[in-house]
Write an enzyme that holds these catalytic residues in place. Structure first.
Site, PDB file in Angstrom:
ATOM      1  N   HIS A  63       0.836  -1.190   0.000  1.00  0.00           N
ATOM      2  CA  HIS A  63       0.000   0.000   0.000  1.00  0.00           C
ATOM      3  C   HIS A  63       0.875   1.245   0.000  1.00  0.00           C
ATOM      4  CE1 HIS A  63      -2.649  -2.881   2.509  1.00  0.00           C
ATOM      5  NE2 HIS A  63      -2.875  -3.071   1.231  1.00  0.00           N
ATOM      6  N   TYR A 129       0.741   0.851  14.533  1.00  0.00           N
ATOM      7  CA  TYR A 129       1.281   1.871  13.645  1.00  0.00           C
ATOM      8  C   TYR A 129       0.613   3.212  13.878  1.00  0.00           C
ATOM      9  CZ  TYR A 129      -2.547   0.583  10.395  1.00  0.00           C
ATOM     10  OH  TYR A 129      -3.759   0.317   9.812  1.00  0.00           O
TER      11      TYR A 129
END
Length: 182
Positions: A63, A129
């Site tokens: 991504h 994250y």
């Protein structure tokens, strides 16, 4: 008590690692994992933290974003990260790299805008994250094929479990230049 500052990851311009140090005593351990000051090149005004849990053999990615940086920390298990620089103005344009991180190799990983990123769960794992922009419903989510021969990433997983989205990501060569980061 601070960790070492962010260090350049030589394979891809702008990617940085932070070696994380655990302080252990009879009660357990403590580890500082993130400081805004480690990455002064980024605005962290719209900070969002996320957690992704994956079973061994899952592959997520690749991504990339135009308006978001990522900072990753594998808090459980072990992952292999794959990275591809899609920034046409970068000195490492189209370079790819991989690195293993997790409990046995505690690192923070800073991924700038325009660098495609993904990971394979080498064991059951949890990834925390931090991103510098709120989720926007997918308007800033793009992808490239995890098995693109141009990326040449050894994921360490023979037959990865993939989402439908990741199964349908295009090859780098099929991304229109307008859809590539400058």
């Amino acid at each position: 008590m601070t960790n070492s500052p962010a260090q350049p990851f030589d394979a891809i311009d702008g990617v940085q690692t932070v070696p994380l140090q655990a302080f252990v005593d009879e009660r357990g351990r403590f580890m500082e994992t993130f400081r805004v000051e480690w990455f002064p090149q980024v605005s962290w005004e719209r900070l969002q933290c996320n957690r992704s849990d994956s079973s061994a053999g899952v592959l997520r990615g690749l991504h990339y974003h135009f308006k978001q940086v990522d900072y990753w920390l594998a808090i459980r298990g072990r992952i292999r990260v794959g990275l591809v620089d899609l920034r046409r103005s970068s000195p490492t344009y189209l370079c790819s790299a991989s690195l293993d991180m997790g409990e046995d190799n505690p690192l923070g990983l800073f991924i700038p805008e325009g660098v495609a990123h993904g990971f394979a769960a080498l064991t059951d794992c949890a990834l925390m994250y931090i991103v510098n922009n709120y989720y926007d419903g997918g308007a800033d989510e793009f992808g490239i094929a995890w098995d693109d021969p141009g990326a040449n990433i050894d994921w360490g997983v023979a037959k990865p479990a993939l989402s439908q989205r990741d199964q349908n990501n295009p090859l780098i060569a099929d991304i229109p230049s307008v859809a590539q980061p400058v």
